[in-house]
Design a protein around this motif. Structure first.
Motif, PDB file in Angstrom:
ATOM      1  N   ALA A 175      28.728  39.694  40.842  1.00 22.81           N
ATOM      2  CA  ALA A 175      28.966  38.326  40.361  1.00 22.81           C
ATOM      3  C   ALA A 175      30.355  37.848  40.745  1.00 22.81           C
ATOM      4  O   ALA A 175      31.273  38.647  40.967  1.00 22.81           O
ATOM      5  N   SER A 176      30.521  36.527  40.804  1.00 19.91           N
ATOM      6  CA  SER A 176      31.837  35.931  40.989  1.00 19.91           C
ATOM      7  C   SER A 176      32.341  35.438  39.637  1.00 19.91           C
ATOM      8  O   SER A 176      31.581  34.888  38.837  1.00 19.91           O
ATOM      9  N   LEU A 177      33.643  35.651  39.389  1.00 23.26           N
ATOM     10  CA  LEU A 177      34.254  35.322  38.102  1.00 23.26           C
ATOM     11  C   LEU A 177      35.533  34.529  38.315  1.00 23.26           C
ATOM     12  O   LEU A 177      36.383  34.917  39.116  1.00 23.26           O
ATOM     13  N   ALA A 178      35.688  33.434  37.587  1.00 22.70           N
ATOM     14  CA  ALA A 178      36.985  32.772  37.465  1.00 22.70           C
ATOM     15  C   ALA A 178      37.585  33.222  36.139  1.00 22.70           C
ATOM     16  O   ALA A 178      36.927  33.146  35.100  1.00 22.70           O
ATOM     17  N   VAL A 179      38.807  33.722  36.182  1.00 22.33           N
ATOM     18  CA  VAL A 179      39.415  34.323  34.987  1.00 22.33           C
ATOM     19  C   VAL A 179      40.756  33.668  34.707  1.00 22.33           C
ATOM     20  O   VAL A 179      41.616  33.578  35.580  1.00 22.33           O
ATOM     21  N   GLY A 180      40.925  33.183  33.483  1.00 24.24           N
ATOM     22  CA  GLY A 180      42.172  32.534  33.088  1.00 24.24           C
ATOM     23  C   GLY A 180      43.276  33.541  32.856  1.00 24.24           C
ATOM     24  O   GLY A 180      43.064  34.756  32.826  1.00 24.24           O
ATOM     25  N   GLY A 181      44.482  33.013  32.692  1.00 22.47           N
ATOM     26  CA  GLY A 181      45.641  33.856  32.426  1.00 22.47           C
ATOM     27  C   GLY A 181      46.688  33.749  33.511  1.00 22.47           C
ATOM     28  O   GLY A 181      46.413  33.321  34.635  1.00 22.47           O
ATOM     29  N   PHE A 182      47.889  34.132  33.147  1.00 24.32           N
ATOM     30  CA  PHE A 182      49.029  34.123  34.066  1.00 24.32           C
ATOM     31  C   PHE A 182      49.941  35.251  33.608  1.00 24.32           C
ATOM     32  O   PHE A 182      50.546  35.166  32.537  1.00 24.32           O
ATOM     33  N   GLY A 183      49.998  36.332  34.394  1.00 23.11           N
ATOM     34  CA  GLY A 183      50.725  37.499  33.904  1.00 23.11           C
ATOM     35  C   GLY A 183      49.971  38.097  32.727  1.00 23.11           C
ATOM     36  O   GLY A 183      48.807  38.484  32.846  1.00 23.11           O
ATOM     37  N   LEU A 184      50.608  38.117  31.569  1.00 24.65           N
ATOM     38  CA  LEU A 184      49.961  38.603  30.350  1.00 24.65           C
ATOM     39  C   LEU A 184      49.601  37.479  29.395  1.00 24.65           C
ATOM     40  O   LEU A 184      49.048  37.729  28.326  1.00 24.65           O
TER      41      LEU A 184
END
Length: 251
Positions: A19-28
């Motif tokens: 699957a393809s996933l877009a994942v939020g976050g920046f660093g921690l």
């Protein structure tokens, strides 16, 4: 519509291998760690991930990366993740590096139905001309390089064509959310989360505080529930489990 799902495992139960996933976050900051852990527990593999970076300090996407579950990363920053760099240089991981603003706009465009757009970022570089190493052969050579992109001139300035990003799923984390999927993010944790959520065909949000519909002022909503299909409420312990990437002290 009540979009609340009982557990993180249930929320990602239909994410398949590949699957393809877009994942939020920046660093921690703003990383959906609980949902990522659920994917790890399900042993989902061969994932194509779109995220600013691929985890830090053995948390976030670094958990899946270290387990060999990620096949391709589209992002802006490798940073201090040594395992990311090792897999990339060894030819174990395909990596598409994108200017950070371009990545943000490609995700937003995907969520708003815009198939492509022109931007000046990358004109005159390998971003536009092609040749960026997407995959190494493990011996220092390039096994797969980026293709050239269309460049057009508008009012005397050159722009490169960039295509929108749409993914099978998106995983995000919010400070507050209601049962309809309306989300509020806390300060810097907003980062890539709304954009990732918009790009996913099925978006799952983990929220630190679950409230009833109507408790969030409509003017305070950062991401409307139309972009969110599933919501899980974190426990107080999960909500409070936040690492510090770089601690700075002063006298």
């Amino acid at each position: 519509m009540d979009k609340v799902v009982a557990t993180a495992l249930e929320a990602v139960a239909d994410v398949p291998d590949g699957a393809s996933l877009a994942v939020g976050g920046f660093g921690l900051a703003g990383v959906p760690n609980v949902l990522i852990k659920a994917l790890y527990e399900r042993a989902v593999s061969d994932l194509s991930v779109v995220s600013n970076n691929c985890g830090a300090m053995d948390s976030g996407l670094a958990v899946l990366l270290a387990a060999g579950r990620i096949a391709r990363v589209t992002g802006s920053y490798i940073g201090g993740n040594k395992e990311f760099a090792r897999q990339y240089l060894a030819g174990e991981l395909e990596v598409e590096l994108i200017p950070q603003g371009t990545l943000a706009e490609r995700l937003r465009a995907g969520g708003t139905g815009i198939p492509a757009f022109y931007t000046p970022a990358g004109v005159g570089t390998q971003v536009a001309e092609g040749g960026l190493p997407w995959r190494y052969d493990g011996s220092g050579g390039v096994a797969l390089a980026s293709p050239p992109k269309e460049v057009r001139e508008f009012d005397g300035t050159e722009y490169v064509l960039e295509h929108a990003i749409r993914t099978d799923f998106a995983l995000v984390r919010a400070a507050r959310g209601d049962r309809h999927g309306n989300l509020v993010f806390n300060k810097a944790t907003r980062n890539f989360n709304p954009l990732a959520a918009m790009a996913g065909r099925i978006t799952v949000a983990e929220v630190e505080e679950l409230v009833e519909p109507g408790e969030i002022d409509p003017d305070a909503v950062h991401l409307p529930g139309i972009f969110v299909q599933r919501v899980i409420a974190l426990t107080p312990e999960q909500a409070a489990d936040k690492l510090v990437e770089q601690r700075t002290v002063s006298n």
